[in-house]
Write an enzyme that holds these catalytic residues in place. Structure first.
Site, PDB file in Angstrom:
ATOM      1  N   ARG A  43       0.829  -1.211   0.000  1.00 42.74           N
ATOM      2  CA  ARG A  43       0.000   0.000   0.000  1.00 42.74           C
ATOM      3  C   ARG A  43       0.862   1.259   0.000  1.00 42.74           C
ATOM      4  O   ARG A  43       0.401   2.325  -0.404  1.00 42.74           O
ATOM      5  CB  ARG A  43      -0.985   0.005   1.181  1.00 42.74           C
ATOM      6  N   TYR A  95     -19.508  12.569 -15.652  1.00 47.60           N
ATOM      7  CA  TYR A  95     -19.689  11.132 -15.435  1.00 47.60           C
ATOM      8  C   TYR A  95     -20.511  10.963 -14.153  1.00 47.60           C
ATOM      9  O   TYR A  95     -20.250  11.628 -13.153  1.00 47.60           O
ATOM     10  CB  TYR A  95     -18.320  10.456 -15.316  1.00 47.60           C
ATOM     11  N   ASP A 166     -10.575  14.611 -16.995  1.00 45.42           N
ATOM     12  CA  ASP A 166     -10.915  13.201 -17.187  1.00 45.42           C
ATOM     13  C   ASP A 166     -10.833  12.946 -18.688  1.00 45.42           C
ATOM     14  O   ASP A 166     -11.694  13.365 -19.452  1.00 45.42           O
ATOM     15  CB  ASP A 166     -12.320  12.927 -16.637  1.00 45.42           C
ATOM     16  N   LYS A 191     -11.206   1.188 -19.016  1.00 44.19           N
ATOM     17  CA  LYS A 191     -11.771   1.347 -20.343  1.00 44.19           C
ATOM     18  C   LYS A 191     -10.722   1.044 -21.417  1.00 44.19           C
ATOM     19  O   LYS A 191     -10.267  -0.072 -21.510  1.00 44.19           O
ATOM     20  CB  LYS A 191     -12.368   2.755 -20.462  1.00 44.19           C
TER      21      LYS A 191
HETATM   22  C1  LIG Z   1     -15.819   4.695 -16.280  1.00 44.81           C
HETATM   23  C2  LIG Z   1     -15.519   6.131 -16.133  1.00 44.81           C
HETATM   24  C3  LIG Z   1     -15.108   6.661 -14.909  1.00 44.81           C
HETATM   25  C4  LIG Z   1     -14.998   5.829 -13.656  1.00 44.81           C
HETATM   26  O1  LIG Z   1     -14.037   4.834 -13.758  1.00 44.81           O
HETATM   27  P1  LIG Z   1     -14.139   3.414 -12.976  1.00 44.81           P
HETATM   28  O2  LIG Z   1     -12.911   2.705 -13.413  1.00 44.81           O
HETATM   29  O3  LIG Z   1     -15.420   2.768 -13.413  1.00 44.81           O
HETATM   30  O4  LIG Z   1     -14.165   3.722 -11.517  1.00 44.81           O
HETATM   31  C5  LIG Z   1     -14.812   8.015 -14.857  1.00 44.81           C
HETATM   32  N1  LIG Z   1     -14.924   8.794 -15.953  1.00 44.81           N
HETATM   33  C6  LIG Z   1     -15.340   8.317 -17.145  1.00 44.81           C
HETATM   34  C7  LIG Z   1     -15.443   9.241 -18.294  1.00 44.81           C
HETATM   35  C8  LIG Z   1     -15.650   6.972 -17.268  1.00 44.81           C
HETATM   36  O5  LIG Z   1     -16.067   6.513 -18.452  1.00 44.81           O
END
Ligand SMILES: *Cc1c(COP(=O)(O)O)cnc(C)c1O
Length: 368
Positions: A43, A95, A166, A191
């Protein structure tokens, strides 16, 4: 060695380099390390697998990376570092889990939230003198608005005001927000970076050393570190990101045009279409338009559900960025009830474009 193209760095970065080392870092399944030594506990210092993934991501974004157990663990670690009484600026439709986090903190009196239209560049710049954290998401999930990142991230602002992006939908190959002057870039590596719908992971990448240290220590305290197996899978997925993205972006460009011309489709939201509301922003700085789009079918929400269920090749599933195409009716997702009832979010994968098109066309025709 000379500076590598990002597609080569994806293949080269984060590999063990001593003679006798394996070519790929293995998943080092350890919480604990023999002392004395530079590693103490997973950690705190992280596993070698985590560090390799961070090296790979840092080189890709042009900063130093911290890996987390999910995208939301990364976002929460950043947000919860804000002093009480801060001002947080977010998009009108961020999001949905980011929205939940913002609302929770607002309800608790931790911060106040200002919501702005991502397309309104001037409003974001004007908000900076009074902001502590400016949180952009571009392209936005699921409405696909593209913010003018170079203009906003490059705007002069007080030191206190941290600008974060993001960049999940774009991937590091399509845009590098740190180059535009952002302080933080965030990815849900769940993703496109992982790319195979088999892991959860998040990454923050920063340029400022003090911000890095602050986030590092907050991750140690909050415990949202990435597991060794996830870091291993994330590296393995990222090695082919350039190949996957090239194919899925090419597919997306073709399918967006065809969907746009289909009589059963009312509207397509894809940054690469000249008719997209923020196409001019996208054309100005993105290297390609990504592999995500949303479209609205004609008729009712029930028809939209029937369409998603009628597709045989394209998976009806929520997540995105995998090698396999997925689509879902977004208004059915808890927290997304305000989305247009016929809106379908479509993550374009690497199948043959003709197979994808036939699946879409058949499902649209069958449910007309
Ligand atoms: C999926 C997603 C998140 C969150 O990510 P996780 O890995 O599901 O916690 C944040 N921003 C966007 C644009 C996303 O598509």
């Amino acid at each position: 060695m000379h500076e590598l193209d990002p597609s080569s760095w994806l293949i080269y970065g984060g590999r063990p380099m001593e003679s006798g080392d394996p070519l790929n870092v293995p998943p080092v399944m350890a919480s604990n390390f023999r002392l004395p030594g530079e590693r103490y506990y997973s950690r705190t210092e992280g596993t070698p697998t985590q560090v390799a993934f961070e090296t790979l991501m840092g080189g890709l974004e042009g900063g130093r990376s911290l890996a987390f157990s999910s995208g939301m663990a990364a976002v929460a670690t950043l947000f919860h570092g804000l002093p009480v009484g801060s001002t947080l600026v977010i998009p009108e439709d961020p999001y949905h889990a980011v929205n939940g986090l913002a609302v929770e903190g607002e309800d608790q009196g931790r911060w106040s939230v200002l919501r702005l239209d991502l397309a309104d560049t001037g409003a974001w710049i004007e908000a900076m003198p009074d902001a502590d954290l400016v949180w952009l998401e571009s392209p936005a999930n699921p409405l696909m608005t593209v913010a003018d990142l170079p203009a906003i991230c490059g705007a002069s602002r007080p030191d206190r005001c941290v600008v974060a992006v993001d960049s999940t939908f774009a991937t590091p190959l399509v845009q590098r927000p740190l180059d535009f002057g952002a302080d933080v870039v965030m990815h849900s590596a769940t993703k496109f970076i992982g790319g195979h719908s088999d892991l959860l992971a998040g990454v923050l990448t920063v340029t400022d050393e003090a911000l890095y240290d602050d986030l590092y220590h907050r991750r140690v305290r909050n415990g949202g570190t990435i597991g060794a197996m996830e870091a291993y899978l994330a590296i393995r997925g990222a090695r082919t990101l350039a190949l996957r993205l090239e194919k899925s972006m090419a597919n997306a460009e073709v399918l967006a045009v065809r969907l746009d011309a289909h009589p059963e489709v009312a509207r397509v939201r894809y940054p690469g279409l000249p008719t997209h509301d923020t196409h001019a922003h996208a054309a100005g700085f993105m290297r390609g338009f990504g592999a995500m789009m949303s479209f609205e079918v004609t008729g009712t929400g029930e028809r939209a559900s029937a369409f998603v269920e009628a597709a045989e090749l394209i998976n009806n599933a929520t997540s995105l960025g995998g090698i396999e195409s997925t689509m879902e009716r977004r208004a059915l997702v808890p927290g997304q009830e305000t989305m247009p009832p016929t809106l379908i979010r479509f993550s374009v994968g690497c199948e043959h474009v003709d197979d994808l098109w036939r699946d879409l066309d058949d499902a649209l025709t069958a449910t007309a």
